[in-house]
Structures are given as structure tokens and as C-alpha cells.
Enzyme design. Structure first.
Site, PDB file in Angstrom:
ATOM      1  N   GLU A   1       0.760  -1.261   0.037  1.00  0.00           N
ATOM      2  CA  GLU A   1      -0.025   0.066   0.035  1.00  0.00           C
ATOM      3  C   GLU A   1       0.664   1.228  -0.037  1.00  0.00           C
ATOM      4  O   GLU A   1       1.990   1.084   0.333  1.00  0.00           O
ATOM      5  CB  GLU A   1      -0.646   0.053   1.284  1.00  0.00           C
TER       6      GLU A   1
ATOM      7  N   LYS B   1      -3.343  -2.047  15.133  1.00  0.00           N
ATOM      8  CA  LYS B   1      -2.831  -1.390  16.260  1.00  0.00           C
ATOM      9  C   LYS B   1      -3.853  -1.231  17.305  1.00  0.00           C
ATOM     10  O   LYS B   1      -5.094  -1.225  17.251  1.00  0.00           O
ATOM     11  CB  LYS B   1      -2.610   0.163  15.905  1.00  0.00           C
TER      12      LYS B   1
HETATM   13  N1  PSU Z   1      -2.646   1.279  10.585  1.00  0.00           N
HETATM   14  C1  PSU Z   1      -1.144   1.567  10.677  1.00  0.00           C
HETATM   15  N2  PSU Z   1      -0.765   2.063   9.751  1.00  0.00           N
HETATM   16  C2  PSU Z   1      -1.487   2.867   8.624  1.00  0.00           C
HETATM   17  C3  PSU Z   1      -2.711   2.533   8.566  1.00  0.00           C
HETATM   18  C4  PSU Z   1      -3.433   1.678   9.515  1.00  0.00           C
HETATM   19  O1  PSU Z   1      -0.855   1.149  11.778  1.00  0.00           O
HETATM   20  O2  PSU Z   1      -0.784   3.464   7.931  1.00  0.00           O
HETATM   21  C5  PSU Z   1      -3.470   3.059   7.267  1.00  0.00           C
HETATM   22  C6  PSU Z   1      -3.680   1.767   6.203  1.00  0.00           C
HETATM   23  O3  PSU Z   1      -3.479   2.385   4.939  1.00  0.00           O
HETATM   24  C7  PSU Z   1      -5.131   1.198   6.689  1.00  0.00           C
HETATM   25  C8  PSU Z   1      -5.775   2.632   7.068  1.00  0.00           C
HETATM   26  O4  PSU Z   1      -5.788   0.662   5.489  1.00  0.00           O
HETATM   27  O5  PSU Z   1      -4.755   3.417   7.663  1.00  0.00           O
HETATM   28  C9  PSU Z   1      -7.110   2.557   7.775  1.00  0.00           C
HETATM   29  O6  PSU Z   1      -7.531   3.634   7.773  1.00  0.00           O
HETATM   30  P1  PSU Z   1      -8.987   4.100   8.776  1.00  0.00           P
HETATM   31  O7  PSU Z   1      -9.139   3.650   9.943  1.00  0.00           O
HETATM   32  O8  PSU Z   1      -9.588   5.506   8.181  1.00  0.00           O
HETATM   33  O9  PSU Z   1      -9.993   3.076   7.698  1.00  0.00           O
END
Ligand code: PSU
Ligand code: MN
Length: 313
Positions: free
Chosen positions: A30, A164
Site C-alpha cells: 500500500e 494497532k
Molecule cells: N494502521 C497503521 N498504519 C497505517 C494504517 C493503519 O498502523 O498506515 C493505514 C492503512 O492504510 C489502513 C488505513 O488501511 O490506515 C485505515 O484507515 P481507516 O481507519 O481510516 O480506515
């Protein structure tokens, strides 16, 4: 002519297209983690190390993003530097894709939107460190990452270090079970929590053999599921962070986010920054380590999967 679908939306690197056409293992990666996850220039150097880790295991990396009305399927080093340094590249999750494509802007793909691209591109494996999940307090905010919904729609094996613990990992596991997404812990018993070895929750399945993982993935797809299989691998022991140590910090950050009214797509980057600041960069180091080690596991499993298919599945 390529055997893949919707190629007018896909800008393949020659290396990735060659690999796919000859059945070589490819691992999709990604770009939100590059544009939003880490500061410059650590983000660029880490993205290159992630790609190297994939190559060292014998697979081809395909870092994904959006530019000029197409998905980039396999970034060059220059692309990576651009996605790492240009300011204001929007975090692009699945529902944002058509807008960014139509406007021909740059888009940093999340886990969810990278899976959309990988599936279209015919890439069977994706690796990242942390997936999105169900946020703490989701019973009120309804903040559930689109990553979880996308797993039910994209036929891609996802290798990650869990999520996380800024999230509610218990609810995240419940959600994945409800949505029929297979979850396997690679060579461990527990669902990991990104830079913590364990979330405190056991994984529903443990597998230690790469060929067996390949077999599980193929069985899932043979059953007619057009959806993901999630394989988790924990952070290396020497870089792991103690769960209790981060819990207090996360609590404070989450309360602060609530007070400041941080919601929606900004919530995850906000919390990640707050935790990094409070641990004085300790989590940033763990973050980089787990990104690299997970990419290596993803590549190892992709290699085993490619062998499995060549041997007739
Ligand atoms: N968790 C991490 N690092 C990240 C992300 C999540 O530890 O960079 C990023 C990933 O791209 C994931 C996104 O798909 O955040 C999820 O965001 P949201 O919770 O807004 O869907
Ligand atoms: Mn969200």
C-alpha cells in the site's frame, strides 16, 4: 494482450506484468503508509526496504497508488519518492477511488483500496503491517475501517501484523468472524497488535507450514468466496513494544481525539501520530521493523503459494 481485467485502469510496471504473466509470486503493497504513516524521508527509505525484503524472499514487489487516472501497479524508486514527499496526497480508501481516478489526481491507497487494485491486477498477495479495524467507541461513532468490508470483496491473501491497539481489537475480531473472513496466525497462537507481539486475543487458527497456508487460501477460493484470507505475523521479538506500556498512552490519545472532535479518515493518522510522539519515536522504529518483517513473511508465503499452484494445487 494481457489476461487481466480492466487494464485501462491499471498502469503496470513491466517487471510486475512479466511476473504475473509467468506465474511468479508478486506481493502488492500500500501507499497510505508512505504518504501518511511515517515522516519524510523515513517513509521513502522504509518503502524501499519493504520492497527489498520482498525481493530477498524471491517475490516481486508491487507498490500501489493512484496517478493520472490509473492505479500504479509497481512503483519505481522515483514514484516512491514522489508519494513520500509531495504534500497533500489524499488518503484514498475504496469509496474515494472513482473520484480520484476521474479527477486524475494522486491518491495514496489504504489497505482497502490497494486490495481493489490488487484484485483487478491479478495479484494474489498483499502485505502491510497494520490493517484498519473497529475503532474504540464504534458503538457510538460507527467508525469501522473500510478495510474490514473490503476483505469481504477482494480475492487477495492479506499478510499483516494484525491491527494497532488504538482500535478495539476484540470487536475487530468479532467483525471478521461475522463477515466470514478466515484468520490464521502464522507460526504463533495469538492475534498480534502491530508492534505488540500479542493483542491478548488468541487467533482462531495457527499454521506453521507455508504450503498449508497456500492450501487454505486455495480452498477458500475454490469454495466460491470472492474474499480475502488474513494471515497475521507478529513483530520481531527484539523490536516488540510491551502492551501495557502503550495502553495508557493510547487511552490519553483517544480521549484527546474525542475532545478535539477528530473523526472519520483523520482519526487513524491522528492517533498514530499521538502515540509516536508520546513514545518519543520508539513506536516509529517498531513500526518500520514490523512493516519490513511482514513484507518478508508475505513474500515467503507468496513464493510457497506460487509453488503450490505450479505443482497442481
Ligand atoms: N494502521 C497503521 N498504519 C497505517 C494504517 C493503519 O498502523 O498506515 C493505514 C492503512 O492504510 C489502513 C488505513 O488501511 O490506515 C485505515 O484507515 P481507516 O481507519 O481510516 O480506515
Ligand atoms: Mn474510519
Amino acid at each position: 494482450m494481457s489476461k487481466f481485467k480492466n487494464t485501462d485502469l491499471l498502469n503496470y510496471s513491466e517487471e510486475v506484468l512479466d511476473a504475473l504473466n509467468s506465474g511468479k509470486p508478486v506481493v502488492a503493497l500500500e501507499s497510505t503508509v508512505i504518504s501518511h504513516g511515517l515522516p519524510y524521508p523515513d517513509n521513502a527509505s522504509t518503502a524501499l526496504k519493504i520492497e527489498q525484503a520482498v525481493r530477498d524472499e524471491g517475490a516481486i514487489p508491487a507498490t500501489i497508488g493512484i496517478e493520472n487516472g490509473k492505479f500504479v501497479i509497481g512503483m519505481t524508486a522515483q514514484d516512491i519518492d514522489r508519494f513520500a514527499s509531495v504534500k497533500g496526497i489524499p488518503k484514498t480508501t475504496s469509496r474515494d477511488i472513482p473520484v480520484i481516478l476521474a479527477q486524475r489526481g494522486m491518491g495514496a491507497t489504504t489497505v482497502a483500496s490497494s486490495l481493489v487494485a490488487a484484485d483487478l491486477a491479478g495479484i494474489a498477495f498483499f502485505a502491510s503491517a497494520g490493517i484498519g479495524g473497529v475503532h474504540r467507541g464504534a458503538e457510538k461513532s460507527m467508525d469501522i475501517s473500510a478495510d474490514l468490508i473490503q476483505f469481504t470483496r477482494s480475492k487477495v491473501a492479506v499478510v499483516c501484523a494484525g491491527a494497532k491497539n488504538i482500535l478495539d481489537l476484540g470487536l475487530t475480531l468479532e467483525y471478521l468472524e461475522t463477515q466470514c473472513v478466515p484468520l490464521i496466525a502464522w507460526q504463533s497462537d495469538d492475534f498480534p497488535a502491530f508492534y505488540c507481539e500479542s493483542s491478548g486475543y488468541r487467533s482462531p487458527h495457527r499454521i506453521d507450514d507455508a504450503t498449508q497456508v497456500a492450501s487454505v487460501i486455495e480452498h477458500h477460493w475454490k469454495l466460491g468466496n470472492h474474499s480475502s484470507v488474513i494471515i497475521t505475523a507478529p513483530v520481531n521479538k527484539e523490536d516488540a513494544i510491551d502492551r501495557e506500556e502503550v495502553e495508557g498512552i493510547i487511552r490519553i490519545a483517544a480521549e484527546q481525539a474525542e475532545r478535539e472532535g477528530i473523526r472519520g479518515p483523520g482519526a487513524t493518522p491522528y492517533l498514530m501520530r499521538a502515540v509516536a510522539k508520546a513514545t518519543e519515536g520508539k513506536t516509529v522504529k517498531a513500526n518500520m521493523s514490523v512493516l519490513i518483517s511482514n513484507a518478508a513473511v508475505g513474500a515467503r508465503l507468496a513464493v510457497a503459494h506460487a509453488h503450490f499452484l505450479k505443482n497442481g494445487g
